[in-house]
Scaffold this motif. Structure first.
Motif, PDB file in Angstrom:
ATOM      1  N   ASP A 117       0.829  -1.213   0.000  1.00 29.29           N
ATOM      2  CA  ASP A 117       0.000   0.000   0.000  1.00 29.29           C
ATOM      3  C   ASP A 117       0.859   1.257   0.000  1.00 29.29           C
ATOM      4  O   ASP A 117       0.523   2.242  -0.669  1.00 29.29           O
ATOM      5  CB  ASP A 117      -0.927  -0.006   1.226  1.00 29.29           C
ATOM      6  N   TRP A 118       1.958   1.229   0.771  1.00 33.96           N
ATOM      7  CA  TRP A 118       2.858   2.385   0.805  1.00 33.96           C
ATOM      8  C   TRP A 118       3.493   2.608  -0.557  1.00 33.96           C
ATOM      9  O   TRP A 118       3.606   3.743  -1.019  1.00 33.96           O
ATOM     10  CB  TRP A 118       3.933   2.172   1.868  1.00 33.96           C
ATOM     11  N   ILE A 119       3.892   1.522  -1.208  1.00 34.47           N
ATOM     12  CA  ILE A 119       4.482   1.604  -2.549  1.00 34.47           C
ATOM     13  C   ILE A 119       3.465   2.191  -3.524  1.00 34.47           C
ATOM     14  O   ILE A 119       3.802   3.017  -4.387  1.00 34.47           O
ATOM     15  CB  ILE A 119       4.943   0.213  -3.036  1.00 34.47           C
ATOM     16  N   LYS A 120       2.211   1.785  -3.375  1.00 31.46           N
ATOM     17  CA  LYS A 120       1.155   2.284  -4.248  1.00 31.46           C
ATOM     18  C   LYS A 120       0.982   3.792  -4.070  1.00 31.46           C
ATOM     19  O   LYS A 120       0.830   4.534  -5.048  1.00 31.46           O
ATOM     20  CB  LYS A 120      -0.155   1.555  -3.931  1.00 31.46           C
ATOM     21  N   ASP A 121       1.006   4.254  -2.809  1.00 30.46           N
ATOM     22  CA  ASP A 121       0.887   5.689  -2.539  1.00 30.46           C
ATOM     23  C   ASP A 121       2.080   6.458  -3.100  1.00 30.46           C
ATOM     24  O   ASP A 121       1.921   7.559  -3.649  1.00 30.46           O
ATOM     25  CB  ASP A 121       0.768   5.936  -1.033  1.00 30.46           C
ATOM     26  N   GLN A 122       3.271   5.886  -2.954  1.00 30.04           N
ATOM     27  CA  GLN A 122       4.477   6.544  -3.474  1.00 30.04           C
ATOM     28  C   GLN A 122       4.458   6.614  -5.001  1.00 30.04           C
ATOM     29  O   GLN A 122       4.917   7.594  -5.595  1.00 30.04           O
ATOM     30  CB  GLN A 122       5.731   5.805  -2.990  1.00 30.04           C
ATOM     31  N   GLU A 152      -2.411   2.013 -21.715  1.00 33.20           N
ATOM     32  CA  GLU A 152      -3.750   2.514 -22.025  1.00 33.20           C
ATOM     33  C   GLU A 152      -4.394   3.118 -20.789  1.00 33.20           C
ATOM     34  O   GLU A 152      -5.477   2.712 -20.350  1.00 33.20           O
ATOM     35  CB  GLU A 152      -4.616   1.390 -22.606  1.00 33.20           C
ATOM     36  N   CYS A 153      -3.710   4.104 -20.229  1.00 35.02           N
ATOM     37  CA  CYS A 153      -4.164   4.738 -19.001  1.00 35.02           C
ATOM     38  C   CYS A 153      -4.060   6.247 -19.138  1.00 35.02           C
ATOM     39  O   CYS A 153      -3.543   6.764 -20.133  1.00 35.02           O
ATOM     40  CB  CYS A 153      -3.334   4.257 -17.807  1.00 35.02           C
ATOM     41  N   CYS A 154      -4.531   6.950 -18.111  1.00 33.63           N
ATOM     42  CA  CYS A 154      -4.493   8.417 -18.137  1.00 33.63           C
ATOM     43  C   CYS A 154      -4.415   8.924 -16.701  1.00 33.63           C
ATOM     44  O   CYS A 154      -5.331   8.686 -15.903  1.00 33.63           O
ATOM     45  CB  CYS A 154      -5.738   8.957 -18.827  1.00 33.63           C
ATOM     46  N   GLY A 155      -3.315   9.581 -16.353  1.00 30.72           N
ATOM     47  CA  GLY A 155      -3.116  10.056 -14.993  1.00 30.72           C
ATOM     48  C   GLY A 155      -2.762   8.931 -14.039  1.00 30.72           C
ATOM     49  O   GLY A 155      -2.634   7.765 -14.438  1.00 30.72           O
ATOM     50  N   ILE A 216     -11.067   8.807 -24.714  1.00 26.23           N
ATOM     51  CA  ILE A 216      -9.835   8.707 -23.923  1.00 26.23           C
ATOM     52  C   ILE A 216      -9.903   7.510 -22.969  1.00 26.23           C
ATOM     53  O   ILE A 216     -10.983   6.979 -22.697  1.00 26.23           O
ATOM     54  CB  ILE A 216      -9.569   9.993 -23.100  1.00 26.23           C
ATOM     55  N   HIS A 217      -8.741   7.118 -22.494  1.00 27.73           N
ATOM     56  CA  HIS A 217      -8.667   6.052 -21.485  1.00 27.73           C
ATOM     57  C   HIS A 217      -9.068   6.639 -20.134  1.00 27.73           C
ATOM     58  O   HIS A 217      -8.574   7.691 -19.741  1.00 27.73           O
ATOM     59  CB  HIS A 217      -7.252   5.486 -21.404  1.00 27.73           C
ATOM     60  N   THR A 218      -9.960   5.972 -19.445  1.00 22.12           N
ATOM     61  CA  THR A 218     -10.463   6.490 -18.173  1.00 22.12           C
ATOM     62  C   THR A 218      -9.811   5.830 -16.960  1.00 22.12           C
ATOM     63  O   THR A 218     -10.006   6.279 -15.830  1.00 22.12           O
ATOM     64  CB  THR A 218     -11.978   6.287 -18.085  1.00 22.12           C
ATOM     65  N   LYS A 219      -9.046   4.788 -17.188  1.00 23.54           N
ATOM     66  CA  LYS A 219      -8.370   4.108 -16.074  1.00 23.54           C
ATOM     67  C   LYS A 219      -7.020   4.764 -15.805  1.00 23.54           C
ATOM     68  O   LYS A 219      -6.340   5.210 -16.722  1.00 23.54           O
ATOM     69  CB  LYS A 219      -8.185   2.625 -16.389  1.00 23.54           C
ATOM     70  N   GLY A 220      -6.636   4.801 -14.520  1.00 20.11           N
ATOM     71  CA  GLY A 220      -5.361   5.384 -14.134  1.00 20.11           C
ATOM     72  C   GLY A 220      -4.202   4.439 -14.374  1.00 20.11           C
ATOM     73  O   GLY A 220      -4.380   3.223 -14.529  1.00 20.11           O
ATOM     74  N   CYS A 221      -3.006   4.988 -14.387  1.00 21.79           N
ATOM     75  CA  CYS A 221      -1.811   4.185 -14.671  1.00 21.79           C
ATOM     76  C   CYS A 221      -1.419   3.277 -13.505  1.00 21.79           C
ATOM     77  O   CYS A 221      -0.809   2.221 -13.725  1.00 21.79           O
ATOM     78  CB  CYS A 221      -0.644   5.107 -15.021  1.00 21.79           C
ATOM     79  N   VAL A 222      -1.731   3.683 -12.273  1.00 26.17           N
ATOM     80  CA  VAL A 222      -1.399   2.834 -11.119  1.00 26.17           C
ATOM     81  C   VAL A 222      -2.178   1.523 -11.157  1.00 26.17           C
ATOM     82  O   VAL A 222      -1.580   0.440 -11.089  1.00 26.17           O
ATOM     83  CB  VAL A 222      -1.640   3.588  -9.785  1.00 26.17           C
ATOM     84  N   PRO A 223      -3.530   1.531 -11.272  1.00 29.11           N
ATOM     85  CA  PRO A 223      -4.255   0.258 -11.367  1.00 29.11           C
ATOM     86  C   PRO A 223      -3.921  -0.535 -12.637  1.00 29.11           C
ATOM     87  O   PRO A 223      -3.906  -1.769 -12.609  1.00 29.11           O
ATOM     88  CB  PRO A 223      -5.735   0.672 -11.356  1.00 29.11           C
TER      89      PRO A 223
END
Length: 271
Positions: A117-122, A152-155, A216-223
């Motif tokens: 979770d910390w890595i995800k936040d970073q 295929e992500c955005c933000g 546009i792609h609506t999913k974020g790059c982290v997920p």
């Protein structure tokens, strides 16, 4: 003297020249990485104004080339010269340095698993920080565009993260033509288009959800990165295991050569 000179060359030639050949490849790759990094900085005028290094708010990809190239250069040099000249100090330095890198990689892997979770936040913080500096550096811009296009992500977690950028935010004070838009790398690809439409993201966040999902792609790059990691876990694990085995193999060879050198030197003292 001639007898001692003969004994020195009784060190296993196979191991000696294998280490030399193996490391000279890494040394040349290190030189190539450093050359690319210095060339990139030269093109951006950093070498003529070193203080500009701190001007970039986000991550400069050139640093990655510098760090990787520097480590490969030092390790390759120590391994090559240490093996060729049968230099105990350089071989020990090579073994210890390689061992430290292996330990750091192992520690990073364990910590990444424990503190997911910390890595995800970073990671979110890292991406958002680079979104702010998107237009400040061409290398950073290309890296973000490649990431968003490939996954295929955005933000970080969605297109609205681009409100953090002064050129793309939707505030009334923003006079940019890119206001309420996203970079072209967020756009879905049209197979019929041969040329990339760099204006495809203009004003898109000012429209409804239907337009969002269509253009546009609506999913974020982290997920999306997490999804990609789960789907390619075997490949990623195989790569890391392969790198680890190469490091262990290099340490074992260097230690073996060191043992041969010490044995020959001891035999020279008693002859």
């Amino acid at each position: 003297m001639s007898g001692k000179h003969f004994n020195v060359h009784e060190v296993g030639c196979c191991i000696k020249y294998f280490i030399f050949g193996f490391n000279i490849i890494f040394w040349l790759l290190g030189v190539a990485f450093l050359s690319v990094a210095l060339w990139a900085w030269s093109e951006k005028g950093v070498l003529s104004n070193i203080s500009s290094i701190t001007d970039l708010g986000g991550f400069d990809p050139v640093w990655l080339f510098l760090v990787v190239g520097g480590v490969m250069f030092v390790l390759g040099f120590a391994g090559c010269i240490g093996a060729l000249r049968e230099n105990s100090f350089l071989l020990k330095f090579f073994s210890v340095f390689l061992g430290i890198i292996f330990f750091l990689e192992l520690t990073a892997g364990v910590l990444a698993f424990v503190f997911k979770d910390w890595i995800k936040d970073q990671l979110k913080f890292f991406i958002n920080n680079n979104i702010r500096a998107y237009r400040d550096d061409i290398d950073l811009q290309n890296l973000i565009d490649f990431t968003q296009d490939y996954w295929e992500c955005c933000g970080a977690f969605g297109p609205e993260d681009w409100n953090l950028n002064i050129y793309f935010n939707c505030t009334d004070t923003n006079l940019s033509r890119e206001k309420c838009g996203v970079p072209f790398s967020c756009c879905t690809k049209d197979p019929a288009e041969d040329v990339i439409n760099t204006q495809c993201g203009y004003d898109i966040r000012g429209k409804g959800d239907i337009e969002h999902k269509t253009f546009i792609h609506t999913k974020g790059c982290v997920p999306q990165f997490e999804k990609w990691l789960q789907e390619n876990l075997t490949v990623v694990a195989g790569i890391f295991i392969g790198i680890a085995l190469l490091q262990i193999f290099g340490i074992c060879l260097a230690q073996n050569l060191l043992s041969d050198i010490e044995a020959v030197r001891e035999s020279c003292l008693f002859t």
